[in-house]
Each structure stands twice: as structure tokens, then as C-alpha cells.
Design an enzyme around this catalytic site. Structure first.
Site, PDB file in Angstrom:
ATOM      1  N   SER A  73      -7.360   4.239   9.044  1.00  0.00           N
ATOM      2  CA  SER A  73      -8.010   4.136   7.648  1.00  0.00           C
ATOM      3  C   SER A  73      -7.301   2.919   6.785  1.00  0.00           C
ATOM      4  CB  SER A  73      -8.106   5.558   7.182  1.00  0.00           C
ATOM      5  OG  SER A  73      -8.308   5.319   5.921  1.00  0.00           O
ATOM      6  N   LYS A 109      -8.732  -1.207   5.925  1.00  0.00           N
ATOM      7  CA  LYS A 109      -8.798  -1.526   4.415  1.00  0.00           C
ATOM      8  C   LYS A 109      -7.898  -2.811   3.929  1.00  0.00           C
ATOM      9  CE  LYS A 109      -8.183   2.412   3.009  1.00  0.00           C
ATOM     10  NZ  LYS A 109      -8.361   3.965   2.775  1.00  0.00           N
ATOM     11  N   HIS A 164       0.764  -1.210   0.105  1.00  0.00           N
ATOM     12  CA  HIS A 164       0.111  -0.020   0.088  1.00  0.00           C
ATOM     13  C   HIS A 164       0.928   1.363  -0.017  1.00  0.00           C
ATOM     14  CE1 HIS A 164      -3.999   1.918   1.178  1.00  0.00           C
ATOM     15  NE2 HIS A 164      -3.065   2.733   1.693  1.00  0.00           N
ATOM     16  N   ARG A 214     -14.198  13.257   6.788  1.00  0.00           N
ATOM     17  CA  ARG A 214     -12.646  13.764   7.376  1.00  0.00           C
ATOM     18  C   ARG A 214     -12.238  14.824   6.258  1.00  0.00           C
ATOM     19  NH1 ARG A 214      -9.210   9.085   7.513  1.00  0.00           N
ATOM     20  NH2 ARG A 214      -7.440  10.523   7.744  1.00  0.00           N
ATOM     21  N   ASP A 222     -14.718   3.113   6.738  1.00  0.00           N
ATOM     22  CA  ASP A 222     -13.915   3.916   6.316  1.00  0.00           C
ATOM     23  C   ASP A 222     -14.010   4.993   5.051  1.00  0.00           C
ATOM     24  OD1 ASP A 222     -10.954   4.926   6.062  1.00  0.00           O
ATOM     25  OD2 ASP A 222     -10.997   3.843   4.214  1.00  0.00           O
TER      26      ASP A 222
HETATM   27  N1  URA Z   1      -4.964   7.018   2.947  1.00  0.00           N
HETATM   28  C1  URA Z   1      -5.857   6.384   3.228  1.00  0.00           C
HETATM   29  O1  URA Z   1      -6.528   5.301   2.778  1.00  0.00           O
HETATM   30  N2  URA Z   1      -6.641   6.918   4.419  1.00  0.00           N
HETATM   31  C2  URA Z   1      -6.039   8.068   4.839  1.00  0.00           C
HETATM   32  O2  URA Z   1      -6.643   8.358   5.954  1.00  0.00           O
HETATM   33  C3  URA Z   1      -4.988   8.777   4.109  1.00  0.00           C
HETATM   34  C4  URA Z   1      -4.424   8.316   3.237  1.00  0.00           C
END
Ligand code: URA
Length: 430
Positions: free
Chosen positions: A182, A186, A81, A167, A160
Site C-alpha cells: 500500500s 503510492k 512517508h 481492508r 490502493d
Molecule cells: N499507511 C498506508 O498508506 N497503508 C497502509 O496499509 C497502512 C498505513
């Protein structure tokens, strides 16, 4: 328990229990807690923070707010990621290299966000490439070919999705516990056994300096440990764009060139470092240098490129574009950008370059916006390069003459010069 008590508790800087966090996540996802109360709690978290246990509980509650995939029958799946950047085509390159070494890559990627690009938009620049596969097809492709790259089709971490969108509208994005929960929610929902995270740092990233990037990395690693998912973070430089192309098909072309052995040094450093950790987590070898060498071998012998073609073919894409990248439709206007001074390039802020590329149509302003796949910027010079006044430093790719001229005007101002020698930026910061 009620939401008002939870908000006032965090407002008064107290620690929330797991039950309170679960109550909030469940209520907000289902819609029984309204946006204004969720916004109030998020702002209290932003201002007063969360400890490790609270952050882990928030992560797990969000991860379990929807489907949690079970990829255990695929073996050890190491996910990757990035916290986001400009010109970041790493997944397009890294995924086929890793799969060509026998390690399964079952990855769900996202679309561009703000001024940053997204892997799914880039893959869709390949004519025919299908990013929406059924879960069965996704798993079957990984079983047969060791690789599949798709968009987020399953109902993964819906909490999320809602919280991130909120947010974004209330000034609560740049907060370590909120970003960490967050991302990890995922990754946990997507079924990874182990995770390598590219924590970008600098002008074009959420973490603007090394200290904050380190704090975010530590938090991600701790959550991973508490959730039973071994996690490694690599902090990479996002002060200037990564590689030379910014824009969807332009980045795919750069990725193909890389897999053919024509590698930009900064992209090479990031790909090899992240990949070496992925191979280590997958128990290929403990030796990071050996892992890097194995990756380079599969570029030299063509196996990584062959795996990329297999991926494209499996997902309905036209492989002739990979064989002959010149086939990608060019933008209508390609304008050279000239240096306004002689000297060394001292700064090329990634965020502004990303914004110019988005203005050209490579990214979105609203979620519903479409994108133009062939527009963007190709950099001929980057930080540390010496230039003469009038020399070409970049090319603008645009489909509208007016947008091309505006981008040219903007990009000219982004490049900064100095007369003393400038050391090129380091790609790996920690
Ligand atoms: N990437 C994400 O998936 N979430 C965040 O809060 C910031 C960057």
C-alpha cells in the site's frame, strides 16, 4: 484465469503469479471483481502471507493502476512517508528545512486516518493555504522555490484507495505485505526517485512492537530495491505522542516554534534523523552528522523558517499567521488537566490521546466528516517527567463545554504514574 481459482490458490497457501496478481488488481479497480471476492482474497493473503516477489508484484500492479508521475525534470526528489502517528508534525518541519538546503521537496500528503493526524488537514489550518494545486502549478512551485506540499490531486494508485478502504472494514489492515505494498505503490506513483520512511512503532502505530516494525522495514526496503527506488527506513517511537501538541492548528504552531529554534527533543531527534538520511540520498553528504548540523544551521540562521513562509505564500496562505502564531483562533474552552498523584509519569498511550483529540473534533469518524482546526490537546508533561499532585499536566482545547469536560475526564485516566524514577522514552528505535 478467473478470480475463484486465484482465491482458492491463496487459500491453499500457494504462490500467486504476476499475471494472477495483475488480473486481480485490474479487475478490482475496474469493478469487474466484486468486494466479496476481493475481501476473500485479502483475508487469504492476511492469513497465509505473500513472499517478496508476490508483494513486489502487488505493489507494482497497484502503482500502475492509475497515473504515475514523472518528476525527473525536478532532479533527485527524495520523498518522505510516515506510517502514521499522533502529534506527528514532522513533514511541516522537515520539508522546509530540506528545501532550504537546495533539495527539491515535491510532496503529496494525506488527511488524518482513524486516530492519527494528516499533514493536509494541518496545512489547511493556515488561513488561505491551498492544498489543491494543478500539477503544472505544483511543478512550477518546486522549480521556483524547491518546495510544494499538496493533497493527492492526481489519480494516484486508485487500486490502493479501494483496497485500503476494504481492508479497513474486514480486519485486514495490520499485515506486513499489505501495508508495504500500500505504502510503496503510492510512493512509486507519486514519482519519487528515493524514499525515506518513518516506520512508527508502539501503542499509537500499526506496528506495536520492534520485531514487527523491523519486518515491515525490511519488506519496504526490498520492494524499493526491486522497484529501483532506493529506500531507507527509520523506526521511531510512537508509544506516546510526538512533541507536545495534538490537533491541527496546535501542531502548526508547534512546527512554527520549532523552525524558530524552540525544539522539543523527541521531535528534534526524529526530524534530524529522517532529514539526515534524505540529504544523504540526495547526495548532499554521506556524513549523517554533518547533514544534521547543516539542518540545525538553517534553523539558526532563519533560512528554514523563511522557506516555510515562502511555501505558505506560494500556496495562497496568510503569512502573518506564521509571523505571529498568536493570531491562530483559539478554541472557546481551554481547560488545564491536573495530576492526580505525585510521582513520575510512566505511560501516556498515544492511541488513546489521539482518540480523545478526535472526539474533540480534531479528526474524523467517517471520511465525509468535517474537522475543527483549533481543538486538541497540549501536553505539559510526558513520560519520565516528575510531577506533584495538582500540577498541570496538559491543556484541553475545545469548542464545546461538554466535549471539554469529557476529554478532561478521559485524559486524567490516560496518564499513569509510578513512584520510582522513569527514563524518558527513546525517540529513534532503529
Ligand atoms: N499507511 C498506508 O498508506 N497503508 C497502509 O496499509 C497502512 C498505513
Amino acid at each position: 484465469m478467473n478470480i475463484l481459482e486465484i482465491i482458492t490458490k491463496k487459500r491453499d497457501n500457494q504462490i500467486l503469479t504476476n499475471e494472477e496478481i495483475e488480473y486481480f488488481v485490474k479487475g478490482y479497480t475496474e469493478g469487474s471483481i466484486p468486494d466479496y471476492q476481493a475481501a476473500s482474497l485479502l483475508m487469504a493473503i492476511y492469513l497465509n502471507g505473500m513472499n517478496e516477489e508476490e508483494t513486489t508484484n502487488l505493489t507494482l500492479s497497484m502503482a500502475h493502476s492509475g497515473d504515475v508521475l514523472d518528476l525527473s525534470n525536478l532532479g533527485t526528489v527524495v520523498d518522505k512517508h510516515s506510517t502514521g502517528g499522533v502529534g506527528d508534525k514532522v513533514t511541516l518541519i522537515l520539508a522546509p528545512i530540506i528545501a532550504s538546503l537546495g533539495v527539491p521537496v515535491a510532496k503529496m500528503s494525506g488527511r488524518g486516518l482513524g486516530f492519527t493526524g494528516g499533514t493536509i488537514d494541518k496545512l489547511e489550518a493556515i488561513p488561505g493555504y491551498e492544498t489543491n494545486l494543478s500539477m503544472e502549478q505544483f511543478m512550477q512551485n518546486v522549480q521556483n522555490s524547491k518546495i510544494s506540499l499538496i493533497g493527492q490531486t492526481a489519480n494516484l494508485a486508485p487500486a490502493d484507495k479501494k483496497l485500503y478502504a476494504l481492508r479497513d472494514t474486514i480486519g485486514c489492515v495490520e499485515n506486513i505485505p499489505l501495508i508495504a505494498s500500500s505504502i510503496m505503490s503510492k510512493k512509486i506513483a507519486a514519482g519519487a526517485s528515493k524514499i525515506v520512511i518513518d516506520v512508527t512503532c508502539g501503542n499509537g502505530a500499526f506496528m506495536k512492537d520492534l520485531e514487527h516494525a523491523k519486518q515491515l522495514s525490511e519488506m519496504l526496503i526490498k520492494i524499493g530495491k526491486l522497484a529501483g527506488k532506493e529506500t531507507v527506513c527509520v523506526i521511531t517511537n510512537m508509544e506516546e505522542p510526538l512533541g507536545v501538541s495534538i490537533g491541527n492548528s496546535l501542531e502548526v504552531i508547534e512546527a512554527i516554534q520549532f523552525l524558530k529554534g524552540n525544539m522539543q527533543e523527541d521531535v528534534k531527534d526524529v526530524v534530524l534523523t529522517l532529514g539526515a538520511h534524505m540529504l544523504k540520498l540526495a547526495k548532499k553528504s554521506e556524513d549523517l552528522e554533518k547533514n544534521k548540523q547543516d539542518m540545525l544551521t538553517n534553523i539558526e540562521n532563519g533560512k528554514a523558517l523563511a522557506k516555510f513562509k515562502e511555501l505558505v505564500e506560494n500556496q495562497g496562505g496568510d503569512v502573518s499567521y506564521i509571523n505571529t502564531p498568536e493570531k491562530f483562533e483559539k478554541a472557546k474552552y481551554i481547560l488545564p488537566v491536573k495530576a492526580t498523584k505525585s510521582g513520575y509519569i510512566s505511560s501516556l498511550p498515544a492511541q488513546t490521546v489521539g482518540e480523545i483529540s478526535r472526539n474533540l473534533g480534531a479528526g474524523r469518524f467517517k471520511k465525509e466528516d468535517g474537522i475543527e482546526q483549533n481543538v486538541g490537546i497540549v501536553l505539559a508533561k510526558k513520560v519520565g517527567d516528575e510531577v506533584n499532585k495538582g500540577e498541570t499536566i496538559a491543556y484541553i482545547h475545545a469548542n464545546s463545554e461538554q466535549k471539554a469536560k469529557q476529554a478532561l475526564e478521559d485524559l486524567v485516566q490516560v496518564y499513569q504514574y509510578q513512584s520510582e524514577k522513569v527514563i524518558p522514552l527513546k525517540s529513534i528505535l532503529s
